[in-house]
Each structure stands twice: as structure tokens, then as C-alpha cells.
Design a protein around this motif. Structure first.
Motif, mmCIF file in Angstrom:
data_model
loop_
_atom_site.group_PDB
_atom_site.id
_atom_site.type_symbol
_atom_site.label_atom_id
_atom_site.label_comp_id
_atom_site.label_asym_id
_atom_site.label_seq_id
_atom_site.Cartn_x
_atom_site.Cartn_y
_atom_site.Cartn_z
ATOM 1 N N TYR A 1 -57.669 21.796 14.536
ATOM 2 C CA TYR A 1 -58.791 22.648 14.932
ATOM 3 C C TYR A 1 -59.297 22.236 16.323
ATOM 4 O O TYR A 1 -59.589 23.077 17.170
ATOM 5 C CB TYR A 1 -59.894 22.530 13.877
ATOM 6 N N ARG B 1 -56.862 23.388 18.883
ATOM 7 C CA ARG B 1 -56.904 24.825 19.136
ATOM 8 C C ARG B 1 -58.135 25.221 19.931
ATOM 9 O O ARG B 1 -58.062 26.010 20.853
ATOM 10 C CB ARG B 1 -56.856 25.592 17.812
ATOM 11 N N THR B 2 -59.299 24.630 19.563
ATOM 12 C CA THR B 2 -60.520 25.019 20.267
ATOM 13 C C THR B 2 -60.613 24.330 21.618
ATOM 14 O O THR B 2 -61.329 24.766 22.496
ATOM 15 C CB THR B 2 -61.768 24.644 19.451
ATOM 16 N N LEU C 1 -67.110 23.466 7.511
ATOM 17 C CA LEU C 1 -65.992 23.797 8.396
ATOM 18 C C LEU C 1 -64.696 24.000 7.609
ATOM 19 O O LEU C 1 -63.934 24.934 7.856
ATOM 20 C CB LEU C 1 -65.815 22.636 9.389
ATOM 21 N N TYR C 2 -64.483 23.095 6.648
ATOM 22 C CA TYR C 2 -63.283 23.218 5.810
ATOM 23 C C TYR C 2 -63.229 24.592 5.160
ATOM 24 O O TYR C 2 -62.199 25.242 5.114
ATOM 25 C CB TYR C 2 -63.275 22.150 4.708
ATOM 26 N N LEU D 1 -59.614 25.004 6.227
ATOM 27 C CA LEU D 1 -58.856 23.803 6.591
ATOM 28 C C LEU D 1 -58.553 22.982 5.343
ATOM 29 O O LEU D 1 -59.309 23.001 4.370
ATOM 30 C CB LEU D 1 -59.653 22.939 7.576
ATOM 31 N N LYS E 1 -52.971 24.803 12.353
ATOM 32 C CA LYS E 1 -53.801 25.873 11.788
ATOM 33 C C LYS E 1 -54.686 25.373 10.660
ATOM 34 O O LYS E 1 -55.742 25.920 10.402
ATOM 35 C CB LYS E 1 -52.901 26.986 11.254
ATOM 36 N N ASN E 2 -54.234 24.313 9.933
ATOM 37 C CA ASN E 2 -55.010 23.969 8.741
ATOM 38 C C ASN E 2 -55.586 22.558 8.723
ATOM 39 O O ASN E 2 -56.112 22.126 7.713
ATOM 40 C CB ASN E 2 -54.162 24.218 7.480
ATOM 41 N N LEU F 1 -58.091 19.433 10.595
ATOM 42 C CA LEU F 1 -59.271 19.253 11.437
ATOM 43 C C LEU F 1 -58.831 18.885 12.859
ATOM 44 O O LEU F 1 -59.369 19.400 13.846
ATOM 45 C CB LEU F 1 -60.116 18.128 10.828
ATOM 46 N N LYS G 1 -63.203 27.658 7.987
ATOM 47 C CA LYS G 1 -61.951 27.771 8.755
ATOM 48 C C LYS G 1 -60.729 27.591 7.875
ATOM 49 O O LYS G 1 -59.621 27.495 8.383
ATOM 50 C CB LYS G 1 -61.911 26.722 9.886
#
Ligand SMILES: Nc1nc2c(ncn2[C@@H]2O[C@@H]3COP(=O)(O)O[C@H]4[C@@H](O)[C@H](n5cnc6c(=O)[nH]c(N)nc65)O[C@@H]4COP(=O)(O)O[C@H]3[C@H]2O)c(=O)[nH]1
Length: 805
Positions: A287, A290-291, A305-306, A311, A281-282, A284, A309
Motif C-alpha cells: 500500500y 502504491r501510494t 485500513l485493512y 489488505l 495490492k494486498n 500494507l 483497502k
């Protein structure tokens, strides 16, 4: 121009020579000569130049200097033919350095129009020209000449002057000749650069292909994954900037993320630990997981992005980050990442493409290695409980023996456990509960032993434990006591509390046990377990010499039969069942045979009763059914339409999962259910009354014939006959044996046949050896027969020969 040259040396009228005319001619010639020099010089010099900029610079400056133009610019057409870019400029009004138009569309200004109309434009007074565009200062005259090669406009030469009418037709002609030279040169350079690009691309493609092939072949053969990762890193480094490279894997079964390969030049150590799924979840990397999409970002985008999202930054923020996700099998997902900490080094879309290829190969390698590991695990573990199986247990015992030879003080013991209540659980609650019960017992047993001990499921309701590094018998007995005590508490299965008692046999391998081998250690534990069962169940016994395997009835046979089943040693023979009228074949009874390696052919009468004492009979029945159905399928495919009847025990039929299991097996072989008949003895039916009744009903519904075997030998009560739905009664051969006299009434056989008729059952007489017997049986109304008169039990090939003879 040569035609225009006047005959200035004419001697026809020397007096008539007009000096001013001659001067004009001379000036013209001088100019023409000058133009020729320009052209000549350009052509010669351009030959030396191999760079577009150098070429256009040279042309612009030559024209400006040799023709005295204030401003001579060269605009090049861009790749999309959308606009003209000011590329070179020379002259006293050189506007290249940021002054004036650096790009013009095709309908902009005199230059744009020149390109779109593909013709030279000589504008004597730009004030009269509607599309004239002024840059810094107003030029009053302008000459634009297109540079065209094979119909394509490549560039425009544009000259401007502050006076009106500055440019002449001669200028235009000269510039058109220069344009023609420039066109060939530009085209040549274009072709050259295309060629170079193609060669470069080809070289890169070849290198890429070679590298990917290298990764692919390594992926195929790699056993050691860490070596494989290092190799992949080397190959990637040869293609792109990759000093910072890592692979992250997420294990869905275990729900954690880990880094099997990690190299970072900014000193970040390889993260050794595994991270719980929350990291997805946190981070890169998480990320990208997940995507499930590749990500190529620069520092600025990273920071956005950080923030967006939420992160967390792990380590130093890179200047550029490229990560590509991949999948291996069902449960492992990965991300391969390269990152750059150098401002000047950024990744491009084709690097992403490359990394996608690489990720695919990593995924292939992992898939292969993981599925190999899975297979290996499956081969060595029991699928139900996940515990080590017999093979792995044996291997562990062997290893423990080897260790004990090096460290004699580390002695070992084997415990053999057999659940006393398993059959009852299975029979009462069905297969699914029986399975869950075994799993729960396995877990309970694990709690009674040390982490370093090995618990295995040997099959059915048999477990074994290897205890290593034990010092004395008392310690082992303590474990046994613990197990017995623990199993006194009910085992919780699907909300039901079930009791599991076990009998335990122990064999302790001490230093002073000369010549003891691992297999013998296990055998002794097994013997001790039998002794425990004999002595009252729910207890343990430690092996001692006084316990002889032979004293335990059937022990040796049962062990050997287990091996025979494991090694696929058992065979089937087939005895025909014929219609007594016309001897037409109705079916074949499958009978099992055991060609024992030392004792020769062992008949079922010897081993079936022993198998029936334990659950081994279920395994045996399944084994025979599978073999018989395979043969039935073969005969069916060959066009025969008789059935194959198979003997099954009451235990097997009354198992909850038997009917669906059999149905699926029949489907697998692709034959209709009428190809199979099941033979059950009276005893089998009576002893498993309730469950058997239900199973038989379902089997008959499917179309499987049910034959009642050995009728007349077991039970005097006939009431059960109407309880069960049957198809055929088989008269036991002991009754047929006595039928030698044609004249007698044969009251028993007569009664059986009459009874069968009343119940609308067919009758098969077993053990017909003479024609006399056949004749009498036929006379008494018996439909079918089986016996040596027709054929002895035959191998499948012999059966086919017999059929055709
Ligand atoms: N003297 C004489 N004997 C004849 C004649 N015709 C057939 N027989 C024998 O009589 C037995 C008939 O099989 P059964 O009553 O089902 O009796 C079978 C059956 O109850 C059991 N059995 C055999 N194969 C299997 C099997 O695959 N599974 C199970 N559960 N039981 C089996 O073992 C029993 C014995 O089988 P087998 O030894 O093969 O002995 C067979 C067969 O060889 C004859 O004219 N004269």
C-alpha cells in the motif's frame, strides 16, 4: 505600608492614648505582619521549587490556609494565549478534581475578564456582575488578580467566598504582591524549561546528525548491503524504538517484492522468498509502495485500513506501524518500516521525519551499489544480447581451468561460432533486423546447451561457448550437432523467417594437454572454426595439430588487428590535397597506420584487404571516422576551413544504419558536414551498388563530399559513374607515375579529366611527385593534386607545421 504605621509610642500626650485606636492599630499591624510573613514565606519556599505545578499548588494552598480562603485557584494561560487552565486549587471548596470549570476563555467569567483586562477584579457581590460564572455553588464574592510579567499575562489567582464583600482591598494588595512573586517564578521556570528544551533539542539534533552522518558515510562505502542494513538498523535503534525493523524492495524489472532486511521480535522469520507483484495490492507495505506516501498508523487505524483497502494481515497486527517509501534509480523502489507491538509505544511525526532521512540514505546507498553493479554488468556483458562478452568469457575459461586443476576429471571445451549468413541479413534487411537476428540466434543457441555452460557474444556475428565438466569428445560433438540442426530451422525475426547457418570450431581441453593455457584453448577453437568455414560452412571441426593458423590466410593478422582496435593502437596520418593553381590546401586525406609492437609500422595495404574479408572492416572504418572527425573538429575550432577525407569500404557505407550513425557523430563533434569527405573505390561502389547508391545520395544531401578513389584501375564500364552522385574523381597514382614527359598527350589522363568535366566533377590527381607532373596536370585542366611533391602523409602536429611553413 511603613508610612501608614502610626506613632503608637508617642510620648507627647500619654494620657490621650485611645485604647480602641491602639487596638485597631495593633490589629492592623498584626495583619500587616501576617501578610509580610505570607510574602516572606512564599518568597523563601518558592525559591526551593522547580516545577510549575509544585509552585502553583504551593501558592494556592498557602493563600488558602494562611488567609482562610474557601477557594483559591490558580489558572495558567495556555501556550496559545487562548484560554486559562485551572492548574491548582486549595481551600475548603477545592474544585480541582473534576468539579467546576477546568478551562476558561479570555472573555469567560471573572477570571477570563481579569486576564483580558490585565487588572485585578474585586467583585463584592457576584450577583451584580454580568460575567460571573457559577460553577458548583454560588460564590457571592470573588477576587481575581492577574499574574503579569513584562506585559504578558501568565496566570490568574482567583479566590471565591460564599459571603458578599468578603474580599478587601488589603486582600487585593496582598494577592497582587503574591502575583508579582509568582510571575517572576513562573517566568523563571518558563525560561528554564525553554532552555532545557533547547538543550534537549540540540542534543537530539547532534545525535541525529551524527547518526545520519554515520549512515551516510556507511552508505557511501558499503559494498556488502546486508552489513549496511544491519548498521542502519543499529543507528535507527539508537534514536527511536526499533526492535521491529525491515526494508522491502520492489524490483520493477523483475516485478517482484523482496525483503533484504527483516527483524521482527514477534517471531516472524525473515521472508526468504520473493513475492510476485500481486502482493503490492494486498499488503500494507504494498500500500505504501502504491501510494508512494509515508504511513503512520495505530492499531485502530490499521484495522480500518485493512478493511477499507481489503489488505491481508501478514503476521501479528502491531500497535503502531510506520513506513516510509523511497526510490533508488529508475527501477528499484523500497519501503523502510518500524513497528511496535507494545500498546504504550507509539510513533510520532518526528519519528516519521527521522525515518524519512534514513530512507533517503538507504536510497542513496542502493543507488550507488546498484549503478556500480549495473556498470560492472555492462562491462562484462554484450549490450545487444545481454550475453557475457569476450572479457567475461575469458574470465570464465580461466576459472574453469583452475577448477579442472583441482578436479581433473572435469574437463572442458570451447566452441567458436561464426554466423555464415549474418552479412546477408544485415545488408538485405538493415541494421535493426540484423540486431534482432543476433538476439534471436543467441536465444536459440542457449536452448542447445546446459544451464551451467557459458554462451558469450565475442563481437559482430561471433559467439563462443564454454562447456564445463564434459567427459568425452562425443558429448561436445553432440552439442555441436544440436546447434547446427537447430539453426537449420529459420529464425523468426519481426515476423520474418531468416536462415542462420554457422561454422563451429571446437577445442577440447583434455587432461593430457600439457601446458595448454586458456587463451590457447580459445585460439584453437578459432582456428578450427576457420577450418570449418574453409571446408564448406555450416559444419563443425574439432581442432587438431594439423590445423595451422598460418595456413589460414590472414588469420594471424586479423586476430592481431582485432586486438589493435580493442587497444586503440591504430593511428592516423594526414596528406594534404592542394589546388594545383597556387598550391592552396583544400583538404587532408586521413590514412591509417598500425604501429605494431613487434613488427613495426604496418601499412594499410597489408591489413585493409584482410579486414575487408570479414566485417572487421566496418569496425575499422568506424574507428578511423571517429578519430578523423575528432581531428577535424580540432582544426575547425582553430579556424581552418578545409575538409578531412576518410577512406571507407563499400560494406560500411551500404550498412543500413551508417548514415544516421555518421550524422550523429558529426553532430557530437559540433562541426559542419562540409568538414568531412568520404573516399570510396570503384570496387566498393560496384559491389554494393544498390545500398551504396542510396547511402551516397543521403550523405551528399547532408553536405558530405564524395570522392571516387583510384579511378581508372578497376572497371572499364563507365556507366556507373552517372548512376552515382559524386563530387570528385581521384586519378589513380599509377597513371600519374607515367607522366614524365611534358610533350606527350597523356591520353588516359586527358580522357579522365575530360570525362570528369563532362560530369561536372572536380579532379584530384594522386601521387604527384614532381613539379613536371604538376605542371602537365595543371595544363590538362586538373584542378587539384596530392602527392609527395607537396607532402608525405603527416602526423596531425606535422600537418599543422606544414600548413604554417
Ligand atoms: N608512391 C607514392 N605514394 C603516395 C604518394 N602520395 C600518396 N601516396 C600513397 O598513396 C595512397 C593513397 O591512398 P589511397 O589511394 O586512398 O589508398 C589507400 C586506401 O585505399 C587504403 N587506406 C588507407 N587508409 C585507410 C583507412 O583508414 N580506411 C580504409 N578503408 N582504407 C584505407 O590503403 C591505401 C594505401 O594507403 P597508403 O599506404 O597510406 O598509401 C596512400 C599514400 O601514402 C606519392 O606521391 N607517391
Amino acid at each position: 505600608m511603613a508610612n501608614d504605621v502610626p506613632v503608637i509610642m508617642s510620648k507627647r500626650n500619654p494620657d490621650a492614648v485611645d485604647t480602641s485606636r491602639l487596638e485597631t492599630k495593633l490589629a492592623l499591624l498584626t495583619e500587616q505582619n501576617h501578610e509580610l510573613r505570607i510574602i516572606n514565606q512564599l518568597a523563601t519556599e518558592l525559591h526551593q521549587l522547580n516545577d510549575v505545578k509544585a509552585v502553583t499548588d504551593y501558592v494556592a494552598s498557602t493563600l488558602a490556609s494562611m488567609l482562610g480562603f474557601e477557594d483559591c485557584a490558580i489558572f495558567l494561560m495556555d501556550a496559545d494565549h487562548q484560554q486559562l487552565l485551572r492548574f491548582s486549587a486549595a481551600g475548603s471548596r477545592n474544585l480541582l478534581d473534576g468539579i467546576g470549570y477546568s478551562a476558561l476563555l479570555l472573555d469567560q467569567g471573572i477570571v477570563g475578564h481579569c486576564a483580558s483586562q490585565r487588572q485585578s477584579l474585586l467583585v463584592e457581590d457576584t450577583r451584580q456582575c454580568t460575567y460571573y460564572l457559577m460553577d458548583v455553588a454560588h460564590s457571592l464574592s470573588e477576587l481575581a488578580v492577574p499574574v503579569i510579567d513584562t506585559g504578558e499575562v501568565l496566570a490568574v489567582i482567583d479566590c471565591e467566598h460564599h459571603q458578599t464583600g468578603y474580599f478587601t482591598k488589603q486582600h487585593q494588595q496582598l494577592l497582587e504582591q503574591v502575583a508579582s512573586i509568582l510571575a517572576s517564578k513562573l517566568r523563571w521556570l518558563q525560561t528554564l524549561s525553554q532552555l532545557e528544551e533547547s538543550v534537549e533539542k540540540l542534543e537530539y539534533a547532534e545525535k541525529l546528525q551524527k547518526s545520519l552522518y554515520e549512515i551516510a558515510s556507511f552508505a557511501y562505502f558499503a559494498d556488502d548491503l546486508s552489513e549496511f542494513y544491519t548498521h542502519v538498523h543499529q543507528v535507527v535503534s539508537a534514536l527511536i524504538y526499533a526492535p521491529n525493523f525491515f526494508i522491502a524492495l520492489y524490483d520493477e524489472d523483475k516485478e517482484h517484492l523482496y525483503f533484504p532486511y527483516f527483524v521482527d521480535t514477534r517471531g516472524d522469520e525473515k521472508p526468504e522468498q520473493v513475492y510476485p507483484k500481486e502482493i503490492l495490492k494486498n499488503s500494507l507495505t504494498g500500500y505504501v509502495f502504491r501510494t508512494d506516501r509515508p504511513l503512520l498508523v495505530n492499531r485502530e487505524q490499521l484495522n480500518d485500513l485493512y478493511q477499507q483497502k481489503n489488505l491481508k494481515v501478514y503476521g501479528e497486527t502491531p500497535e503502531c506501524w510506520l513506513g516510509v517509501p523511497f526510490h533508488s534509480g529508475d527501477s528499484v523502489h523500497g519501503v523502510v518500516v518500524v513497528q511496535s507491538y507494545i500498546e504504550q509505544i507509539h510513533y510520532e511525526p518526528n519519528d516519521l521525519e527521522l525515518l524519512t532521512f534514513v530512507a533517503q540514505h538507504i536510497s542513496n546507498a542502493l543507488e550507488r551499489v546498484f549503478s556500480e553493479r549495473k556498470l560492472q554488468h555492462q562491462a562484462l556483458h554484450d549490450s545487444l544480447t545481454g550475453l557475457p562478452n569476450r572479457a567475461l568469457f575469458l574470465d570464465r575459461v580461466h576459472h574453469a581451468f583452475l577448477r579442472m586443476q583441482r578436479f581433473p576429471e572435469q574437463q572442458l571445451a570451447v566452441m567458436y561460432l561464426d554466423l555464415d549468413k549474418f552479412k546477408a541479413v544485415n545488408d538485405t534487411h538493415g541494421h535493426a533486423v540484423g540486431d534482432a537476428f543476433l538476439v534471436a540466434v543467441g536465444k536459440q543457441l542457449k536452448q542447445c546447451m546446459r544451464q551451467s555452460d557459458t554462451l558469450a557474444r565475442l563481437g559482430g556475428d561471433e559467439f563462443a561457448i564454454l562447456l564445463e565438466d564434459v567427459d568425452e569428445l562425443a558429448t561436445i560433438e553432440e552439442v555441436a550437432q544440436r546447434i547446427l540442426l537447430s539453426l537449420q530451422r529459420p529464425v523468426e525475426v519481426n515476423g520474418q523467417a531468416l536462415l542462420a547457418s554457422t561454422s563451429i570450431g571446437i577445442s577440447f581441453c583434455q587432461l593430457d594437454a600439457p601446458g595448454l593455457i586458456p587463451d590457447e584453448l580459445i585460439r584453437r577453437a578459432d582456428i578450427a572454426m576457420y577450418q570449418a568455414k574453409k571446408d564448406g560452412r555450416g559444419i563443425y571441426r574439432v581442432y587438431d595439430e594439423s590445423m595451422q593458423a598460418d595456413e589460414i590466410p590472414g588469420w594471424n593478422i586479423e586476430q592481431a588487428l582485432k586486438t589493435a582496435l580493442n587497444d586503440n593502437q591504430l593511428q592516423l596520418v594526414y596528406q594534404p590535397i592542394v589546388a594545383l593553381e597556387g598550391n592552396i590546401v583544400q583538404g587532408f586525406e586521413a590514412l591509417v597506420r598500425w604501429p605494431h609492437p613487434e613488427q613495426g609500422m604496418v601499412m594499410p595495404d597489408l591489413f585493409i584487404p584482410i579486414a575487408e574479408q570479414s566485417r572487421l572492416i566496418v569496425r575499422l572504418d568506424h574507428y578511423v571516422l571517429r578519430k578523423a572527425l575528432r581531428q577535424a573538429a580540432y582544426w575547425f575550432a582553430a579556424g581552418h576551413r578545409f575538409y578531412v577525407s576518410v577512406n571507407v569500404s563499400g560494406t560500411t557505407v551500404s550498412e543500413a544504419g551508417f548514415v544516421p550513425w555518421l550524422q550523429e557523430l558529426i553532430q557530437q563533434f559540433g562541426i559542419p558536414c562540409y568538414c568531412l569527405a568520404l573516399e570510396l573505390t570503384e570496387r566498393a561502389l560496384i559491389e554494393n551498388m544498390l545500398q551504396a547508391k542510396d547511402s551516397l545520395q543521403r550523405l551528399r544531401k547532408l553536405g558530405i563530399r564524395i570522392l571516387l578513389d583510384d579511378f581508372g584501375t578497376g572497371y572499364s564500364s563507365l556507366s556507373y559513374l552517372s548512376e552515382f552522385r559524386l563530387d570528385v574523381l581521384k586519378i589513380d597514382r599509377s597513371f600519374i607515375n607515367n607522366m614524365q614527359d611534358d610533350e606527350q598527350d597523356h591520353p588516359i589522363v586527358n580522357t579522365i579529366i575530360a570525362l570528369a568535366k563532362t560530369l561536372q566533377l572536380s579532379v584530384v590527381a594522386e601521387g604527384i611527385e614532381t613539379q613536371q607532373q604538376q605542371h602537365v596536370l595543371h595544363r590538362l585542366g586538373c584542378d587539384y593534386g596530392q602527392g609527395y611533391l607537396f607532402a608525405k602523409p603527416l602526423s596531425a602536429e606535422q600537418a599543422l607545421d606544414w600548413l604554417t611553413s
